[in-house]
Design a protein around this motif. Structure first.
Motif, PDB file in Angstrom:
ATOM      1  N   PHE A  24      -4.477  -0.645   6.310  1.00  0.00           N
ATOM      2  CA  PHE A  24      -5.876  -0.280   6.083  1.00  0.00           C
ATOM      3  C   PHE A  24      -6.238  -0.359   4.598  1.00  0.00           C
ATOM      4  O   PHE A  24      -7.369  -0.721   4.249  1.00  0.00           O
ATOM      5  N   ALA A  25      -5.284  -0.056   3.722  1.00  0.00           N
ATOM      6  CA  ALA A  25      -5.549  -0.152   2.281  1.00  0.00           C
ATOM      7  C   ALA A  25      -5.830  -1.594   1.882  1.00  0.00           C
ATOM      8  O   ALA A  25      -6.734  -1.862   1.067  1.00  0.00           O
ATOM      9  N   HIS A  26      -5.076  -2.534   2.429  1.00  0.00           N
ATOM     10  CA  HIS A  26      -5.319  -3.938   2.099  1.00  0.00           C
ATOM     11  C   HIS A  26      -6.646  -4.418   2.688  1.00  0.00           C
ATOM     12  O   HIS A  26      -7.342  -5.240   2.070  1.00  0.00           O
ATOM     13  N   LYS A  27      -7.011  -3.912   3.868  1.00  0.00           N
ATOM     14  CA  LYS A  27      -8.333  -4.247   4.413  1.00  0.00           C
ATOM     15  C   LYS A  27      -9.430  -3.745   3.466  1.00  0.00           C
ATOM     16  O   LYS A  27     -10.405  -4.451   3.184  1.00  0.00           O
ATOM     17  N   LEU A  28      -9.266  -2.517   2.963  1.00  0.00           N
ATOM     18  CA  LEU A  28     -10.253  -1.965   2.038  1.00  0.00           C
ATOM     19  C   LEU A  28     -10.300  -2.774   0.743  1.00  0.00           C
ATOM     20  O   LEU A  28     -11.371  -2.990   0.169  1.00  0.00           O
ATOM     21  N   ARG A  29      -9.136  -3.232   0.293  1.00  0.00           N
ATOM     22  CA  ARG A  29      -9.105  -4.081  -0.910  1.00  0.00           C
ATOM     23  C   ARG A  29      -9.907  -5.348  -0.684  1.00  0.00           C
ATOM     24  O   ARG A  29     -10.707  -5.767  -1.553  1.00  0.00           O
ATOM     25  N   GLU A  30      -9.711  -5.976   0.461  1.00  0.00           N
ATOM     26  CA  GLU A  30     -10.396  -7.219   0.748  1.00  0.00           C
ATOM     27  C   GLU A  30     -11.887  -7.002   0.971  1.00  0.00           C
ATOM     28  O   GLU A  30     -12.713  -7.864   0.651  1.00  0.00           O
ATOM     29  N   GLU A  31     -12.251  -5.835   1.508  1.00  0.00           N
ATOM     30  CA  GLU A  31     -13.657  -5.553   1.801  1.00  0.00           C
ATOM     31  C   GLU A  31     -14.443  -5.095   0.581  1.00  0.00           C
ATOM     32  O   GLU A  31     -15.647  -5.350   0.484  1.00  0.00           O
ATOM     33  N   THR A  32     -13.773  -4.405  -0.345  1.00  0.00           N
ATOM     34  CA  THR A  32     -14.489  -3.759  -1.445  1.00  0.00           C
ATOM     35  C   THR A  32     -14.126  -4.289  -2.830  1.00  0.00           C
ATOM     36  O   THR A  32     -14.843  -4.008  -3.794  1.00  0.00           O
ATOM     37  N   GLY A  33     -13.012  -5.005  -2.948  1.00  0.00           N
ATOM     38  CA  GLY A  33     -12.562  -5.473  -4.250  1.00  0.00           C
ATOM     39  C   GLY A  33     -11.789  -4.444  -5.044  1.00  0.00           C
ATOM     40  O   GLY A  33     -11.362  -4.715  -6.172  1.00  0.00           O
ATOM     41  N   ILE A  34     -11.572  -3.261  -4.473  1.00  0.00           N
ATOM     42  CA  ILE A  34     -10.794  -2.214  -5.148  1.00  0.00           C
ATOM     43  C   ILE A  34      -9.311  -2.502  -4.987  1.00  0.00           C
ATOM     44  O   ILE A  34      -8.851  -2.829  -3.888  1.00  0.00           O
ATOM     45  N   THR A  35      -8.542  -2.374  -6.055  1.00  0.00           N
ATOM     46  CA  THR A  35      -7.097  -2.578  -5.990  1.00  0.00           C
ATOM     47  C   THR A  35      -6.411  -1.231  -5.772  1.00  0.00           C
ATOM     48  O   THR A  35      -6.448  -0.371  -6.650  1.00  0.00           O
TER      49      THR A  35
END
Length: 314
Positions: free
Chosen positions: A223-234
């Motif tokens: 889920f963290a990587h999905k959020l990275r891809e969706e929001t640009g947050i690392t």
């Protein structure tokens, strides 16, 4: 207690092959290491290695247990190493339970472990929070039974089903401990909040999946990587395969050269990769974890991550 970790999400039902492909897709987000040109040595069990190494570090899920079930022979193997005077550590990406609760869990399973012999990704995060206190209000993604008060002097906002958009938007950062009860609506809420205002995301458990009984569950790393891809947050990760986890293990085993320490794990992209980056030897366990049923030679060749040894069970 009924397990409430997600086994499906947005049309995805994880399988070993899917998990391997996902780790490969995310390879640029994982630590880099030179490929090992030597072929692994296939062995029947860990027993012949007891005299070859001075200390042993074990992953938990897929090596010692699957969910609440102990893998046959695992407790006896650790006890035999301890009887030989070999230092034994457990290095786990578990993040739901506090250190005290996790130790009690493994002792109840028959493992003779004390708190100082277990390094969890939750403990790694708690240690970082103690050294670098976080300011403001932080949203903590974890179930009620996780005892998040052990995170220290952190002003917390629980992030669980039913949380409001206003509460999410008021958070100054987020800590992802557990994927229990995580679902599509809650994920979309957090993703949209982070799009409205970018804030830190700290993730104790980088695993994409975990073996629990006869299935794989989706874990915080997915889920963290999905959020990275969706929001640009690392996201900031604390567990395997990232450096803080293995640095902590080497610190606990100070005085023993890394090459004399054997990391025992079930995942190429976490246990084996992380060990290789620190110069540790590694044993891949194939029978119970995220690689069960796959063609291991193909996986090793495709990933370029080569363990020193391979066995089906310890």
């Amino acid at each position: 207690m009924t397990d409430s970790h997600p086994t499906t999400f947005d049309g995805v039902t994880p399988t070993p092959a899917w998990a391997f492909d996902q780790y490969q897709r995310l390879r640029d987000q994982l630590p880099a290491t030179a490929a090992n040109q030597s072929a692994p040595r296939w062995i029947a069990s860990l027993e012949p290695l007891a005299g070859e190494f001075d200390a042993f570090v074990f992953d938990a899920f897929g090596v010692l247990n699957t969910g609440q079930a102990v893998i046959p022979g695992a407790a006896a193997r650790l006890a035999a190493l301890q009887a030989l005077g070999k230092p034994v550590l457990v290095l786990s990406n578990a993040a739901t339970a506090s250190q005290q609760a996790l130790t009690a869990k493994y002792r109840a399973m028959g493992f003779g472990l004390t708190e100082d012999r277990i390094i969890s990704s939750r403990w790694l995060l708690e240690d970082a929070l103690a050294r670098e206190p976080r300011q403001g209000v932080w949203g903590v993604i974890a179930p009620a039974h996780s005892d998040s008060q052990s995170l220290g002097p952190l002003t917390q906002q629980p992030v669980r089903p039913g949380v409001s958009d206003q509460a999410l938007d008021a958070c100054d950062g987020f800590i992802f401990l557990s994927s229990e009860h995580w679902d599509e609506p809650l994920h979309a809420q957090l993703s949209n909040s982070l799009k409205r205002r970018r804030r830190p995301l700290e993730v104790a458990n980088p695993d994409l999946v975990a073996p629990r009984g006869d299935c794989l569950t989706l874990e915080p790393g997915f889920f963290a990587h999905k959020l990275r891809e969706e929001t640009g947050i690392t996201p900031r990760f604390f567990g395997k395969p990232y450096g803080p986890a293995f640095d902590a293990a080497l610190e606990r085993l100070a005085g023993i050269p890394a090459r004399r320490i054997l990391m025992v794990g079930d995942t190429l992209h976490t246990d084996i990769l992380g060990a290789r980056t620190k110069g540790m030897a590694s044993l891949l366990v194939t029978g119970h974890g995220s690689l069960a049923g796959l063609d291991l030679e193909t996986c090793i060749r495709t990933s370029g991550i080569t363990p020193d040894f391979v066995t089906s069970s310890i």
